[in-house]
Design a protein around this motif. Sequence first.
Motif, mmCIF file in Angstrom:
data_model
loop_
_atom_site.group_PDB
_atom_site.id
_atom_site.type_symbol
_atom_site.label_atom_id
_atom_site.label_comp_id
_atom_site.label_asym_id
_atom_site.label_seq_id
_atom_site.Cartn_x
_atom_site.Cartn_y
_atom_site.Cartn_z
ATOM 1 N N ALA A 124 33.645 30.229 15.801
ATOM 2 C CA ALA A 124 34.460 29.343 16.333
ATOM 3 C C ALA A 124 33.621 27.880 16.832
ATOM 4 C CB ALA A 124 35.632 29.719 17.870
ATOM 5 N N THR A 125 32.583 28.415 17.410
ATOM 6 C CA THR A 125 32.225 26.988 17.885
ATOM 7 C C THR A 125 31.377 26.274 17.299
ATOM 8 O OG1 THR A 125 31.377 28.989 20.104
ATOM 9 C CG2 THR A 125 29.714 27.066 19.843
ATOM 10 N N ILE A 126 31.188 26.867 16.588
ATOM 11 C CA ILE A 126 31.147 25.494 14.886
ATOM 12 C C ILE A 126 31.648 25.422 14.163
ATOM 13 C CG2 ILE A 126 29.045 25.318 13.407
ATOM 14 C CD1 ILE A 126 27.154 27.395 14.728
ATOM 15 N N LEU A 127 32.339 25.989 13.941
ATOM 16 C CA LEU A 127 33.371 25.439 13.141
ATOM 17 C C LEU A 127 34.844 24.645 13.438
ATOM 18 C CD1 LEU A 127 33.622 27.634 10.291
ATOM 19 C CD2 LEU A 127 32.747 25.762 9.963
ATOM 20 N N LEU A 128 35.746 24.734 14.472
ATOM 21 C CA LEU A 128 36.752 24.595 15.350
ATOM 22 C C LEU A 128 36.302 23.090 15.597
ATOM 23 C CD1 LEU A 128 38.479 27.526 17.402
ATOM 24 C CD2 LEU A 128 38.654 26.349 15.546
ATOM 25 N N PRO A 129 35.517 22.439 15.878
ATOM 26 C CA PRO A 129 35.117 21.286 15.998
ATOM 27 C C PRO A 129 35.071 20.162 15.297
ATOM 28 C CG PRO A 129 34.237 22.007 17.686
ATOM 29 C CD PRO A 129 34.010 23.305 17.321
#
Length: 430
Positions: A124-129
Amino acid sequence: MSNEGLAFIVFSVGMLTLMGIGMNMGLALVLTGAGMAWVLDFWDTQLLAQNLVAGVDSFPLLAVPFFILAGELMNSGGISQRIIAMAQAWVGHIRGGLGYVAIGASVLMASMSGSALADTAALATILLPMMRKQGYPMHTSAGLVASGGIIAPIIPPSLPFVIYGVTTNTSISSLFLAGIVPGIVMGVGLIVAWKLVLRNTDLPEGQPLPMRERLRATAKAFWALLMPIIIIGGMKTGIFTPTEAAVVAAFYALFVALFVHREMKLPEIQGVLVRAAKTTAVVMFLCAGAQVASYMITLADLPSTLTGWLGPLVDSPRLLMLVMMIALVIVGTALDLTPTILIFAPVMLPIAVKAGIDPVYFGLMFVLNGAIGLITPPVGTVLNVVAGVGRMPLHQVIRGVNPFLITYTLILFLFVLFPQIVTAPVAWMR
């Protein structure tokens, strides 16, 4: 009413009440166990203390802190990032490619850490943005990331399999082998669901990277890809046990983080150890509390009572399995995965064995069902992680996870109807 029946009421009503007021699950288990001891005339503070200690005094449970530590080291030492970068290099250019990156990275990371929360947080930290920046529908993207995160409890090494194996005295190595094919099936199911969800969504296609760039990204992920091979290969060849595999995984992740990727400095290790210790303390206290409740459940002979209720279904294993899975779906909406295993696995497994259901197959189904509970409201621990990291309202994540929740439910029923999908590969790999 008999003491045993009264003990059952104390346990069920007590757990529901204590969970309803938001009490810590480990403490709730201790208190309900103490209440059952009082009703059964087995009240003895020494006995309660001994069971608390016995709940964590287990060599196989040593795998828990080391796998948790390995997951923390992966996220802090650049291993997770390289896995995601490699997946993006190969499939990131496809329409909806970041979703396929999330699925591929989920499967690969699941084969290293075994922790749904750690994997989900990293993804989530890497892909959602990145997904937000490229115009992806965020509720669906968040639902996919959450759904990919729960593959971690299924593909080995798996923390829930370790806890289940210790709790029910089932072979942890066999459970690990049982999780390989179902984990891959879950990944394929997510690919199909993601493709269907995006069929009416206008997303641009990118240009594929040159083969040189793809190979470079794969080479950078080489040390990360070597980790599951070492873990699974070592256990399969008998070089080390699952508990020892956890130690190997932690030290390997530390070595790669410090000396290969060099993304972690020595002072940062303290923070990693503290985070791993906090998570371990929560899990271990749950195990201790569950031992108290489990001991009293055994004294009250609740498994025999439940067997009597389900007696007519014992001669029909598939129907019994279906009823148990439906019951666990309901339980999974209210309990996290670890408490579900600790409370219900020792009660349900004897009934499954009496019906002729393979204990390893039942263990896989039990953990799979509990993992689905991680993305099922109202508890949905993984949903909360994604909502927090992605800074999104929880109701949006819940709406986005629905298509993938349906996919997992269909897979669950597929395994109920055709248990050979699980048992045949295990028999072949043993």
